[in-house]
Design an enzyme around this catalytic site. Structure first.
Site, PDB file in Angstrom:
ATOM      1  N   CYS A  78      -2.981   9.468  -2.460  1.00 42.48           N
ATOM      2  CA  CYS A  78      -3.377   8.354  -2.990  1.00 42.48           C
ATOM      3  C   CYS A  78      -2.188   7.479  -2.981  1.00 42.48           C
ATOM      4  CB  CYS A  78      -3.890   8.506  -4.198  1.00 42.48           C
ATOM      5  SG  CYS A  78      -4.238   6.999  -5.238  1.00 42.48           S
ATOM      6  N   CYS A  88      -1.418   6.687  -7.008  1.00 38.43           N
ATOM      7  CA  CYS A  88      -1.064   7.697  -7.938  1.00 38.43           C
ATOM      8  C   CYS A  88      -0.229   8.901  -7.406  1.00 38.43           C
ATOM      9  CB  CYS A  88      -1.961   8.061  -8.838  1.00 38.43           C
ATOM     10  SG  CYS A  88      -3.217   9.428  -8.225  1.00 38.43           S
ATOM     11  N   CYS A  99      -9.784   8.715  -4.645  1.00 40.66           N
ATOM     12  CA  CYS A  99      -8.672   9.429  -5.410  1.00 40.66           C
ATOM     13  C   CYS A  99      -9.341  10.342  -6.487  1.00 40.66           C
ATOM     14  CB  CYS A  99      -7.657   8.554  -5.763  1.00 40.66           C
ATOM     15  SG  CYS A  99      -6.439   9.678  -6.666  1.00 40.66           S
ATOM     16  N   CYS A 108      -6.957   9.298  -9.963  1.00 40.69           N
ATOM     17  CA  CYS A 108      -6.726   7.895 -10.604  1.00 40.69           C
ATOM     18  C   CYS A 108      -8.104   6.975 -10.491  1.00 40.69           C
ATOM     19  CB  CYS A 108      -5.744   7.162 -10.439  1.00 40.69           C
ATOM     20  SG  CYS A 108      -5.785   6.659  -8.634  1.00 40.69           S
ATOM     21  N   ASP A 122      13.486   7.729  17.917  1.00 35.71           N
ATOM     22  CA  ASP A 122      12.856   9.108  17.261  1.00 35.71           C
ATOM     23  C   ASP A 122      11.719   9.421  17.993  1.00 35.71           C
ATOM     24  OD1 ASP A 122      11.936  11.355  15.768  1.00 35.71           O
ATOM     25  OD2 ASP A 122      12.673  10.622  13.895  1.00 35.71           O
TER      26      ASP A 122
END
EC number: 6.3.5.13
Length: 412
Positions: free
Chosen positions: A201, A204, A217, A220, A338
């Site tokens: 999430c 949170c 979520c 939360c 990368d």
């Protein structure tokens, strides 16, 4: 529309003239379009130039990790039904390139501007947009881009309290969290094929639950908002529940999703979905993407895929096996140096396709394909790869600078 008929001060006019001169010199020297260097010079002479150029325009900003160049084109086509449009159609999407694009048109009513994710907050501050389209956020250019959650936070802070209408993808939790700080959001169910950047999430840090197409979520309560626009198969559903057919020359589900978001943006400016979607049919290719070109007596379809989310969507639209596939990967500064992202791509989706591998980092890609148990050949260049592929059409998938190399080689 704000401002007087000519918002440009003498200094701004000088900056525009100097920028155009430098851009022309750059083009004459064969160094590309010159838009970025021209814009840099212009902004050096007048740091407020972008704001001045945007002053008389109804501006739409488009930002995302994937699909922003195409969506910018689709929105621009749709809004031309309502008046002249200026746009950075070739994808120069940082402040210098945007300034160059806007300096090129004095009679436009609408500005449709693609913006690099990292610059969105600053460009929004300068251009006072009427609408901002947010499509998705996913990992990209791992060596220099912020982690996706940090980018979402940057958007969230930059857009807090924005007067703009935000058209945002309800299916991407990172986009929803970023857009939720704005008072005026139109949610579009545009879908999300790549989910690996949104398992925790953003609000949170809790674990995201994903039953079916929904998400929330469990800790939360942050959850998917109810969309007012939606992509449904080959149709866009508008807020009144009407279904409008999508007819595109661009392939794949991702472009239908781009069209759904574009229709929602067009409606903000009073262009009805039917008119907007009909106009989008004009778009055949976007800066070479999806073009089919003749090369060595073969038909090559050129496909750009810059990161795991883009590769996943691209694999879903290529012709079925045994259509040959050429993969090209570079890792220059514009791509990100990368290449570890190659390990996030599911190459088993290419099973049954004859594969040739080219590009600066062909050996990195070869190791990845070996682990995925794919049959492939490593080739020196495009010419050799085409010669080694069976007859018929060939799908060519490349990341950013590899794609530019291919276009130069095929004369596109």
């Amino acid at each position: 529309m704000a401002g007087n008929s000519d918002p440009l001060t003498p200094r701004a006019k000088l900056a525009v003239t100097a920028g155009k001169a430098v851009a022309a010199a750059s083009r004459a020297a064969g160094r590309g379009s010159g838009s970025v260097i021209g814009g840099r010079v212009a902004l050096k002479l007048d740091p407020d130039l972008l704001a001045r150029l945007a002053q008389n325009l109804d501006v739409t900003l488009v930002s995302a990790t994937n699909g922003k160049t195409t969506t910018t084109r689709l929105i621009a086509e749709a809004l031309r039904a309502a008046g002249p449009v200026v746009s950075n159609a070739l994808g120069a999407n940082m402040p210098a390139g945007i300034t160059s694009a806007l300096a090129g048109s004095s009679d436009a009513r609408f500005g449709v501007i693609e913006v690099d994710e990292k610059y969105l907050a600053g460009v929004a501050r300068d251009t006072d947009p009427k609408c901002i389209a947010l499509l998705n956020l996913s990992r990209d250019q791992l060596d220099r881009a912020a982690e996706t959650r940090m980018l979402a936070e940057n958007w969230r802070e930059g857009l807090a309290g924005s007067k703009a209408v935000i058209v945002a993808n309800a299916d991407d939790p990172l986009v929803v969290w970023a857009a939720s700080s704005s008072p005026n959001v139109i949610w579009v169910a545009a879908g999300q094929m790549w989910k690996d950047d949104a398992w925790s999430c953003p609000s949170c840090g809790g674990v995201m639950q994903r039953p079916g197409d929904d998400w929330f979520c469990g800790e939360c309560g942050f959850r998917r908002p109810t969309p007012s626009w939606a992509l449904s198969g080959d149709h866009v559903l508008d807020p009144h529940g009407s279904a409008w057919p999508i007819h595109l020359q661009l392939p794949g589900r991702a472009n239908k999703a781009n069209a759904a978001s574009s229709a929602a943006v067009a409606a903000v400016f009073g262009v009805p979905p039917q008119v907007a979607l009909e106009r989008m049919y004009q778009v055949q290719a976007v800066a070479g993407r999806y073009d089919v070109v003749q090369f060595q007596q073969r038909d090559l379809r050129l496909l750009l895929a810059k990161n795991p989310a883009g590769w996943l969507e691209t694999f879903s639209l290529i012709d079925p096996p045994p259509t040959p596939v050429i993969l090209s990967v570079n890792a220059r500064s514009a791509d990100g140096t990368d290449t570890s992202w190659l390990w996030d791509v599911d190459y088993t989706r290419l099973s049954g396709h004859p594969i040739c591998v080219i590009g600066d980092r062909k050996l990195d890609l070869a190791v990845r394909l070996e682990v995925a148990n794919q049959h492939f050949q490593v080739c020196d260049d495009l010419d050799q790869a085409v010669q080694m592929s069976p007859p018929g059409r060939i799908e060519v998938i490349a990341n950013y600078t590899a794609f530019q190399d291919l276009r130069r080689r095929v004369g596109n």
